[in-house]
Design a protein around this motif. Sequence first.
Motif, PDB file in Angstrom:
ATOM      1  N   THR A   1       0.846  -1.209   0.000  1.00 41.83           N
ATOM      2  CA  THR A   1       0.000   0.000   0.000  1.00 41.83           C
ATOM      3  C   THR A   1       0.874   1.248   0.000  1.00 41.83           C
ATOM      4  OG1 THR A   1      -1.683  -1.185   1.243  1.00 41.83           O
ATOM      5  CG2 THR A   1      -1.820   1.197   1.277  1.00 41.83           C
TER       6      THR A   1
ATOM      7  N   PHE B   1      -4.368   2.129 -11.840  1.00 39.57           N
ATOM      8  CA  PHE B   1      -5.579   2.616 -11.159  1.00 39.57           C
ATOM      9  C   PHE B   1      -6.852   2.168 -11.882  1.00 39.57           C
ATOM     10  CE2 PHE B   1      -8.764   5.955 -10.308  1.00 39.57           C
ATOM     11  CZ  PHE B   1      -8.834   5.846  -8.935  1.00 39.57           C
TER      12      PHE B   1
ATOM     13  N   LEU C   1      -7.561  -1.669 -11.739  1.00 38.08           N
ATOM     14  CA  LEU C   1      -7.915  -2.048 -10.365  1.00 38.08           C
ATOM     15  C   LEU C   1      -9.324  -1.593 -10.005  1.00 38.08           C
ATOM     16  CD1 LEU C   1      -4.583  -1.346  -8.453  1.00 38.08           C
ATOM     17  CD2 LEU C   1      -5.755  -3.536  -8.608  1.00 38.08           C
TER      18      LEU C   1
ATOM     19  N   LEU D   1      -2.545  -2.617  -3.106  1.00 41.02           N
ATOM     20  CA  LEU D   1      -2.001  -1.664  -4.086  1.00 41.02           C
ATOM     21  C   LEU D   1      -3.074  -0.651  -4.484  1.00 41.02           C
ATOM     22  CD1 LEU D   1       0.609  -1.170  -5.755  1.00 41.02           C
ATOM     23  CD2 LEU D   1      -0.472  -2.415  -7.605  1.00 41.02           C
ATOM     24  N   PHE D   2      -4.299  -1.134  -4.645  1.00 37.49           N
ATOM     25  CA  PHE D   2      -5.421  -0.265  -5.027  1.00 37.49           C
ATOM     26  C   PHE D   2      -5.629   0.838  -3.982  1.00 37.49           C
ATOM     27  CE2 PHE D   2     -10.284  -0.050  -5.724  1.00 37.49           C
ATOM     28  CZ  PHE D   2     -10.140   1.014  -6.584  1.00 37.49           C
ATOM     29  N   ILE D   3      -5.566   0.462  -2.720  1.00 39.79           N
ATOM     30  CA  ILE D   3      -5.765   1.450  -1.642  1.00 39.79           C
ATOM     31  C   ILE D   3      -4.691   2.534  -1.731  1.00 39.79           C
ATOM     32  CG2 ILE D   3      -5.763   1.786   0.874  1.00 39.79           C
ATOM     33  CD1 ILE D   3      -6.798  -1.154   1.057  1.00 39.79           C
ATOM     34  N   GLY D   4      -3.431   2.093  -1.844  1.00 45.19           N
ATOM     35  CA  GLY D   4      -2.324   3.053  -1.884  1.00 45.19           C
ATOM     36  C   GLY D   4      -2.372   3.934  -3.114  1.00 45.19           C
ATOM     37  N   VAL D   5      -2.589   3.298  -4.273  1.00 40.59           N
ATOM     38  CA  VAL D   5      -2.589   4.045  -5.541  1.00 40.59           C
ATOM     39  C   VAL D   5      -3.755   5.034  -5.591  1.00 40.59           C
ATOM     40  CG1 VAL D   5      -3.000   3.758  -8.019  1.00 40.59           C
ATOM     41  CG2 VAL D   5      -1.279   2.384  -6.902  1.00 40.59           C
ATOM     42  N   SER D   6      -4.935   4.604  -5.148  1.00 44.30           N
ATOM     43  CA  SER D   6      -6.070   5.537  -5.230  1.00 44.30           C
ATOM     44  C   SER D   6      -5.903   6.695  -4.245  1.00 44.30           C
ATOM     45  CB  SER D   6      -7.410   4.844  -5.042  1.00 44.30           C
ATOM     46  OG  SER D   6      -7.387   4.011  -3.945  1.00 44.30           O
ATOM     47  N   ALA D   7      -5.342   6.430  -3.052  1.00 46.80           N
ATOM     48  CA  ALA D   7      -5.100   7.538  -2.111  1.00 46.80           C
ATOM     49  C   ALA D   7      -4.120   8.531  -2.727  1.00 46.80           C
ATOM     50  CB  ALA D   7      -4.565   6.993  -0.795  1.00 46.80           C
ATOM     51  N   GLY D   8      -3.052   7.993  -3.330  1.00 46.39           N
ATOM     52  CA  GLY D   8      -2.062   8.861  -3.981  1.00 46.39           C
ATOM     53  C   GLY D   8      -2.662   9.614  -5.150  1.00 46.39           C
ATOM     54  N   TYR D   9      -3.481   8.925  -5.934  1.00 51.33           N
ATOM     55  CA  TYR D   9      -4.091   9.542  -7.124  1.00 51.33           C
ATOM     56  C   TYR D   9      -4.961  10.736  -6.735  1.00 51.33           C
ATOM     57  CZ  TYR D   9      -6.999  10.073 -11.273  1.00 51.33           C
ATOM     58  OH  TYR D   9      -7.655  10.601 -12.356  1.00 51.33           O
ATOM     59  N   TRP D  10      -5.853  10.539  -5.762  1.00 45.99           N
ATOM     60  CA  TRP D  10      -6.771  11.630  -5.382  1.00 45.99           C
ATOM     61  C   TRP D  10      -6.040  12.758  -4.676  1.00 45.99           C
ATOM     62  CZ3 TRP D  10     -10.647  11.896  -8.253  1.00 45.99           C
ATOM     63  CH2 TRP D  10     -11.289  10.754  -8.692  1.00 45.99           C
ATOM     64  N   MET D  11      -4.959  12.404  -3.965  1.00 46.21           N
ATOM     65  CA  MET D  11      -4.181  13.445  -3.299  1.00 46.21           C
ATOM     66  C   MET D  11      -3.482  14.326  -4.338  1.00 46.21           C
ATOM     67  SD  MET D  11      -1.739  12.642  -0.132  1.00 46.21           S
ATOM     68  CE  MET D  11      -0.440  13.737   0.339  1.00 46.21           C
ATOM     69  N   VAL D  12      -2.886  13.681  -5.339  1.00 41.54           N
ATOM     70  CA  VAL D  12      -2.207  14.441  -6.405  1.00 41.54           C
ATOM     71  C   VAL D  12      -3.220  15.301  -7.162  1.00 41.54           C
ATOM     72  CG1 VAL D  12      -1.018  14.185  -8.622  1.00 41.54           C
ATOM     73  CG2 VAL D  12      -0.301  12.815  -6.672  1.00 41.54           C
ATOM     74  N   GLN D  13      -4.390  14.718  -7.462  1.00 43.92           N
ATOM     75  CA  GLN D  13      -5.433  15.482  -8.166  1.00 43.92           C
ATOM     76  C   GLN D  13      -5.836  16.707  -7.342  1.00 43.92           C
ATOM     77  OE1 GLN D  13      -6.760  15.373 -11.052  1.00 43.92           O
ATOM     78  NE2 GLN D  13      -6.545  13.329 -11.904  1.00 43.92           N
ATOM     79  N   GLY D  14      -6.035  16.510  -6.042  1.00 45.41           N
ATOM     80  CA  GLY D  14      -6.426  17.624  -5.165  1.00 45.41           C
ATOM     81  C   GLY D  14      -5.378  18.712  -5.139  1.00 45.41           C
TER      82      GLY D  14
END
Lengths: 278, 266
Positions: free
Chosen positions: A75, A115, A118, B69-82
């Motif tokens: 994660t 992304f 997934l 991986l999905f949890i980490g990637v999506s948290a990173g994705y939305w943070m970067v977008q924000g």
Amino acid sequence: MRRQIPLLITFAVGVIMLFEAFIPHPPFDQLNESLSITFDVLAAFAFVLGGGNLAKIHLSKISRSEPGWGYSAVTMAGFFLMLAIGLFKVGGPSGIKHALEAEGSWFQAAYDYCFLPLSATTFSLLAFFVASASYRAFRAKNREATLLLIAALIILLGRTLVGTALTETLPGSLELLFGALLAYLAWEQFRSKRWISLSLIGTVAAFVLARTLYGYLILAGGGDFYLLTVPDLVNWIMVVPQLAGQRAIMIGICLGIISMSLRLILGVERSYLGSDND
Amino acid sequence: MNEQTRRFLVVGAVGLVVVFALVWSALGQMEGFWVSGSALGAWFAAFLTLSILSFLYDDNPFYRFAESLFIGVSAGYWMVQGIWQQLIPNMLGRLAPGFVNEHLAQVPLEVDPVDRGMALVQLVLGCLLLWRLAPKGTWIARWPLAVIVGWAAGTNLTRYLVSDFTKQVSPALIPLVEPSQTAFLGIDWIGTLTALVTVFGLLAALIYFFFSVEHKGFLGQVSRGGIWILMITFGAAFGYTVMGRIALLVGRMEFLFVDWLQVIGP
């Protein structure tokens, strides 16, 4: 003070926003836009807070080597990798000033190859779980559940090629099915000696079946006659009973939102402040 | 079947798919992951897709890996977008437009003093919100939260009153009998049935939600009609949800068999 000041802020901001809706003059008319941007910015800060919280939890899990720490490491690897390539816009065409989703950027590649698969696969997995859960939950146990399943089935048929093909190859099949169902209901009324229900349902059943047979005669003679199709039935369901139910739900939600907003503004609802231990 | 056997079966199945894909690509039937960056990406995407789908059999390490991986990637994705969509243009771009314009993104150089003041307020509130991560004094994060809650409560109260109440009630008030010049008895029967179901369906469903009076007698019958209308609504929503999920599944299958394995032509 730790609870009173936030309550006061909520009250002040809430009342100002209420005034803004009814006073279309400066400075109130510009308030909504600038507070809307503030809301978006704070939502972005909330994403940062969420990311920070995620890192805090998983890093502590890794440092303590708790069970499943390897998955926490995955994660964190995904999180920091996405963060690094997104914040520094790695691999973009013109340094850091290019668009985030520019062609060739690593961020876009991470979106496309990580992304997107997934998220799409996770949500597609829900198709199986929704189907199995609904089978177990509804199983046509009573009239209401049967109605729900029939509506869902008609929607699924009508919005796919099967529904169109069904009524194109077998015109009038819906009317015949409906007429047969009504005839069965009329028979049930006859057996229970409910004469008023029998006369009402029987009349409708006779009308539906007679109209269908009349339609067949017209069509056989080369004429034009309208017989119901599944897509038409779906449209009717969507525009009439579904819309009526949706409107009722929306009105219910609206009344709920109004009461909750008033509770929040007036400080009756305080759960968003959390516990006193914070 | 014990857990170890099940785990072995999952690993074996994934291994078989990998061997098949490697042989298939070595025969030139599909792009091997060594050919290009996009081919490597497609292989990784296929691996993640299969890992998630493996959960249909049972929980297994591949699924857990993909899920984590999905949890980490999506948290990173939305943070970067924000950060890039909101914080930099709307806050930093108003506080230091020259710096942002030169180094980070295109923003207007002329900034209204009121907007600059608001950006400063946003920065302060944002920092207070992030205080939640600090070991002490996390209660300070309630202040920006109070702004968000107050703003949402104030705007939603009037906005939903217009969009979900008045704009839903007014189109529901329609004539119950639809006249027609050509139809039997001068009445458009289908239109009339439609109007009746729409109006009485709405009223019946609303009565079902009205809990201040016990639902028995006439009210109980109407409320029962309301349940039927609501069941049709839920059925339609359920049908559309299933369709949406199946469309996603078809998309993933299309990716696996058309884009990745290339066993089916586009």
